[in-house]
Design an enzyme around this catalytic site. Structure first.
Site, PDB file in Angstrom:
ATOM      1  N   THR A 300     -11.983  14.582   9.590  1.00 23.83           N
ATOM      2  CA  THR A 300     -12.977  15.225   8.730  1.00 23.83           C
ATOM      3  C   THR A 300     -13.093  16.712   9.036  1.00 23.83           C
ATOM      4  OG1 THR A 300     -14.232  13.173   8.603  1.00 23.83           O
ATOM      5  CG2 THR A 300     -15.407  15.193   8.043  1.00 23.83           C
ATOM      6  N   ILE A 331     -16.930  15.298  15.111  1.00 17.81           N
ATOM      7  CA  ILE A 331     -15.948  14.681  16.006  1.00 17.81           C
ATOM      8  C   ILE A 331     -16.671  13.980  17.150  1.00 17.81           C
ATOM      9  CG2 ILE A 331     -13.907  15.046  17.419  1.00 17.81           C
ATOM     10  CD1 ILE A 331     -13.648  15.613  14.335  1.00 17.81           C
ATOM     11  N   MET A 512     -40.597  -6.846  10.434  1.00 14.49           N
ATOM     12  CA  MET A 512     -41.288  -8.013  10.991  1.00 14.49           C
ATOM     13  C   MET A 512     -42.018  -7.668  12.289  1.00 14.49           C
ATOM     14  SD  MET A 512     -38.472 -10.973  10.225  1.00 14.49           S
ATOM     15  CE  MET A 512     -38.397 -11.798   8.627  1.00 14.49           C
ATOM     16  N   GLU A 538     -15.987   6.288   9.003  1.00 16.52           N
ATOM     17  CA  GLU A 538     -14.740   5.587   8.647  1.00 16.52           C
ATOM     18  C   GLU A 538     -14.599   5.392   7.137  1.00 16.52           C
ATOM     19  OE1 GLU A 538     -12.938   5.696  10.953  1.00 16.52           O
ATOM     20  OE2 GLU A 538     -13.597   4.806  12.813  1.00 16.52           O
TER      21      GLU A 538
END
Length: 561
Positions: A300, A331, A512, A538
């Site tokens: 990326t 990274i 909850m 990913e």
């Protein structure tokens, strides 16, 4: 591989010492309300003294006999017990203790789930106590005395321990092990124990520090968790992608942030092991498999995320070096990693065919680290922008062919998607386990939360989402292991289904818990923050849907036979 099984054998030998004393008895005849059936005898199983070379065979046999024994008792209706309702002050540092009318003793691990009911026939109390104390000291170090003192005065009922010291880890021989081979179940058990005893107790502290537990990573390396699906030739464990999925699920149950980083590190090690030269494999894989060197994956960029083929980091060849310029973003592990797998393009060559891959070592001149980002989740490992300014990298560090980089990146990401989905499974399973205990213990309007039908419906929905997610992840892992033509769309399908549904499970578990759910004293908020990252990393889940749809629409039928 032999190192891994040596560790597994040591783990099994340790279990044997605990299992020798384990006995299975029916409840006392006086306690008629807890008995079902006309008659019954005290049934007992003892663990034979096996030699080291018989460990695995013996452990599998124990699992089989144990399962058959429990099924037999269940069929005869002699093992139903009413849940203790009274609350006592329980000394959990005693080798044996009583809650209500039932006596218990500690088995093998720290936590209430390590307790086994043995009726009134108890083992040597002092011996068990000494063993338990030594284990807690080994686990908690200087803080052992303080933790034991807190546990001694803990005012709880049997099912009310859901604090951060005693996580409700689920049993391996269960739905989480359904369909797995005996060997994979043993690996699962080993990963579970490491997660329970090592990762979970330090998870909150490492999150607050923003640091990876480097000492624990080296211990994980000794167990074979640094190169799980790398070949044994250079120190890898040589396991399957299914085995890896099972391991990452367990590790992330202990710490979902550290477990996720370990999955990325394994992907980097696999890339070098699969596409690297003999020299590269010998230099890097062995150290990475042992977690002596850490790895980071660099695809990326600030200007290219989902459109990975649009990356602009470029390299021009000058003699025996590539001169690299550009930047990479988000990274994971940057700053502590020693090895970076970097995707870049040949200068002036556009499109996916112009991309190739390089191994860049930390400290290379021209390789610069940006600031450590402050993030919502994944807080135990650093995330930075890295910059290349006329960074000279030897041509011998090229990974794969001249134009093979994009294919290498996509091959790595297929497995990475399974790994990240598996991390979501571990976080969701733990969150659901906490929620179930909370519903049984918490009372409002004079009845347990578990007795409200809305909560019953929600817990059923959570269980369904979790179980279907586990099935689709393991199915995709099998396709990846067998290199089928469906592996890419199924990995994408598994990633989007599991990360979306597991996030919903964790979010509902937090709901909850009410106000307690957002407190950092409880781990659910960590699981929630970490699992939110999984829907982006990913490949975003929107891109996953595009991959699945494209595959379906380019075929005549849906996954033709």
């Amino acid at each position: 591989m032999s190192m891994f099984f040596d560790s597994l054998n040591a783990f099994l030998r340790d279990r044997h010492e605990c299992l020798e004393a384990e006995q299975y008895c029916e409840m006392n005849e006086d306690n008629e309300e807890d008995r079902v059936g006309d008659e019954g005898e005290c049934q007992e199983e003892t663990w034979a003294d096996m030699g080291d070379d018989e460990d695995m065979k013996a452990y599998r046999e124990f699992q089989r006999v144990n399962r058959l024994h429990r099924e037999g008792l269940k069929k005869e209706g002699k093992c139903r017990k009413s849940e203790p309702t009274q609350t006592d002050v329980v000394n959990f540092n005693s080798a044996a203790f009583k809650i209500g009318t039932t006596e218990y003793f500690w088995e093998e691990k720290v936590g209430i789930d390590g307790v086994k009911d043995v009726g009134t026939d108890l083992p040597d109390e002092q011996g068990k106590r000494n063993e338990m104390i030594s284990r807690k000291r080994a686990l908690y170090g200087d803080k052992a005395e303080e933790i034991m003192e807190k546990e001694t005065s803990m005012d709880v009922g049997f099912m009310k321990v859901y604090n951060t010291l005693n996580p409700p880890m689920y049993p391996c021989v269960s739905l989480t092990s359904l369909g797995l081979s005996p060997e994979t179940i043993e690996i699962q058990d080993l990963a579970k124990r490491f997660a329970t005893e090592k990762l979970f107790p330090t998870s909150r502290q490492q999150n607050e520090k923003g640091q990876l537990p480097l000492d624990l990573l080296k211990e994980a390396g000794e167990l074979g968790f640094g190169g799980i699906y790398c070949s044994p030739e250079h120190g890898g464990t040589g396991l399957s992608r299914l085995d890896a999925s099972v391991i990452f699920e367990q590790l992330s149950a202990g710490c979902s942030s550290t477990g996720a980083y370990m999955s990325i590190h394994n992907m980097c090690a696999w890339m070098i092991d699969t596409y690297g030269t003999a020299e590269q494999r010998e230099k890097y894989v062995c150290k990475m498999a042992a977690f002596e060197w850490l790895g980071s994956y660099c695809l990326t960029e600030p200007g290219s995320g989902s459109d990975a083929a649009a990356l602009t980091t470029s390299a021009r060849k000058e003699g025996d070096y590539y001169v690299v310029n550009g930047s990479k973003a988000f990274i994971s592990g940057s700053g502590v990693s020693n090895v970076y797998i970097v995707m870049m393009r040949h200068e002036g060559v556009a499109g996916p065919k112009g991309i190739f891959s390089m191994i860049v070592e930390a400290g290379t001149p021209g390789f610069e680290l940006g600031k450590n980002e402050s993030k919502l989740g994944w807080c135990t490992h650093p995330t930075r922008i890295i910059n290349f300014e006329n960074c000279k990298i030897p041509v011998s560090n090229r990974l794969g062919g001249e134009n093979e980089g994009f294919n290498i990146a996509m091959a790595g990401i297929n497995g990475g998607r399974i790994n990240i989905a598996s991390c979501s499974l571990g976080a969701a399973q733990m969150s659901m386990d906490y929620a179930v205990q909370h519903l049984k213990d918490r009372k409002q309007f004079n009845k347990r939360l578990a007795d409200f039908q809305w909560n019953q419906f929600k817990i059923a929905e959570m269980a369904t989402k979790l179980h279907t997610s586990r099935l689709i992840v393991r199915d995709a892992a099998n396709h990846l292991d067998n290199n089928t033509e469906f592996k890419a769309p199924l990995c994408a399908m598994a990633k989007v289904h599991a990360t979306d549904n597991c996030f919903e499970v964790i979010n509902q578990a937090l709901q909850m818990f009410g106000g307690y759910g957002v407190l950092k004293d409880y781990p659910i908020e960590r699981y929630l923050r970490d699992s939110r990252v999984h829907q982006i990393i990913e490949g975003t889940n929107e891109i996953m849907k595009m991959i699945v749809a494209r595959d379906i629409l380019t075929n005549d039928t849906y996954y033709k036979c």
